[in-house]
Design an enzyme around this catalytic site. Structure first.
Site, PDB file in Angstrom:
ATOM      1  N   GLY A  29      43.112  -4.145 -11.773  1.00  0.00           N
ATOM      2  CA  GLY A  29      43.157  -2.878 -12.501  1.00  0.00           C
ATOM      3  C   GLY A  29      43.564  -1.698 -11.636  1.00  0.00           C
ATOM      4  O   GLY A  29      43.485  -1.751 -10.397  1.00  0.00           O
ATOM      5  N   THR A  45      45.366   0.024  -3.539  1.00  0.00           N
ATOM      6  CA  THR A  45      45.473  -1.425  -3.699  1.00  0.00           C
ATOM      7  C   THR A  45      44.250  -2.080  -3.042  1.00  0.00           C
ATOM      8  O   THR A  45      43.599  -1.479  -2.173  1.00  0.00           O
ATOM      9  CB  THR A  45      46.796  -1.923  -3.064  1.00  0.00           C
ATOM     10  N   GLU A  76      51.220  -1.164  -8.579  1.00  0.00           N
ATOM     11  CA  GLU A  76      51.422  -1.038 -10.031  1.00  0.00           C
ATOM     12  C   GLU A  76      51.493   0.420 -10.498  1.00  0.00           C
ATOM     13  O   GLU A  76      51.700   0.673 -11.686  1.00  0.00           O
ATOM     14  CB  GLU A  76      50.339  -1.805 -10.786  1.00  0.00           C
TER      15      GLU A  76
HETATM   16 ZN    ZN Z   1      47.246  -6.013 -13.350  1.00  0.00          ZN
END
Ligand code: ZN
Length: 288
Positions: A29, A45, A76
């Site tokens: 997440g 991260t 991400e």
């Molecule tokens: Zn993910």
């Protein structure tokens, strides 16, 4: 607007909720918030979202270059930046792996609509983005087609992402979706899932506008009001043999039935199906 310190504390608090809800196992997440100008706060991260401290957080520019923070930013965040570029009103993005909603992404089943009032009002259609290896720009771009038409997207074989005016609101959309997906799975095990009629769905979309949540994209862009109407139609709805006759009529053909009648129909349908299959097997054996 809350100050930067308050926003960082909120990101840590939402991280705790993600972890407590089981939406972010291990280090899964990430969460971000767009500050004014070109700066975005984001989670680092390789950190468990349940135990973050304010000084663990990072700051990046809109190209993903790290501006501040002692830890490395999540890869991400590129997906978050893609959402901020495409949705000027989005101030916060939450990405995680909530099990029930992610199960729909793994099974590649579209999230059905026209079932639960809260979902019609707050989420609307939840699209499913194509799979791409997490982290890079290609992965980030998988959500782009849906950003103007949704506030939450299921990522195939990966998780979910949602966005809103605050971190809590973005998180809230994810929580509503996962709870809904859990209900869908439970209801499907009980048998038939009843849809709300179109007129009732429109009443809910009116409510959404009265709440100040804006016009549902289905009313702006058109398209299907009710997505994946096949979900939960039950055994007899899904398997309709040729020539099974009226007994195998679809549930939508029996709009006037009571629940008790539907149960009886299901038993009748099943019997008719067994008869049809038996007749075909006997025919096949004879002709062989
Ligand atoms: Zn993910």
């Amino acid at each position: 607007m809350a100050n930067e310190w308050e926003i960082k504390k909120e990101i840590c608090e939402i991280g705790r909720r993600l972890y407590a809800q089981g939406f972010a196992a291990g280090n899964a997440g990430n969460i971000s918030y767009r500050l004014s100008g070109n700066a975005v706060l984001c989670t680092p991260t390789q950190i468990c979202k349940g135990f973050m401290k304010v000084d663990d957080l990072c700051e990046v520019d809109m190209d993903g270059n790290q501006l501040a923070g002692k830890r490395k930013r999540t890869s991400e965040v590129l997906m978050h930046l893609e959402i901020y570029r495409a949705a000027p009103s989005a101030k916060a993005v939450v990405h995680c792996h909530p099990p029930h909603a992610t199960a729909f992404g793994v099974a590649r089943v579209d999230i059905p609509t026209c079932i639960l009032p809260e979902v019609e009002v707050f989420l609307g259609v939840v699209p499913r983005a194509d799979y791409a290896t997490p982290g890079g720009q290609r992965f980030a771009e998988t959500v782009r087609p849906f950003v103007s038409k949704a506030n939450t997207v299921v990522l195939s074989n990966h998780g979910t992402v949602s966005w809103g005016r605050t971190v809590e609101r973005a998180y809230w959309y994810t929580e509503i979706l996962d709870s809904y997906c859990r209900m869908l799975m439970l209801a499907k095990q009980l048998g038939h899932i009843e849809r709300l009629p179109g007129a009732k769905v429109h009443e809910l979309l009116d409510l959404r506008e009265q709440f100040g949540a804006g016009t549902d994209p289905r009313r702006v862009h058109g398209g299907e009001l009710c997505v994946n109407t096949e979900y939960g139609r039950g055994v007899t709805g899904e398997v309709e043999p040729d020539g099974a006759g009226d007994a195998a009529a679809s549930p939508s053909d029996r709009a006037g039935d009571t629940s008790a009648e539907k149960g009886r129909h299901s038993a009748d349908d099943f019997e008719a199906l067994v008869k049809t299959i038996t007749a075909r097997v006997v025919d096949a054996l004879r002709s062989g």
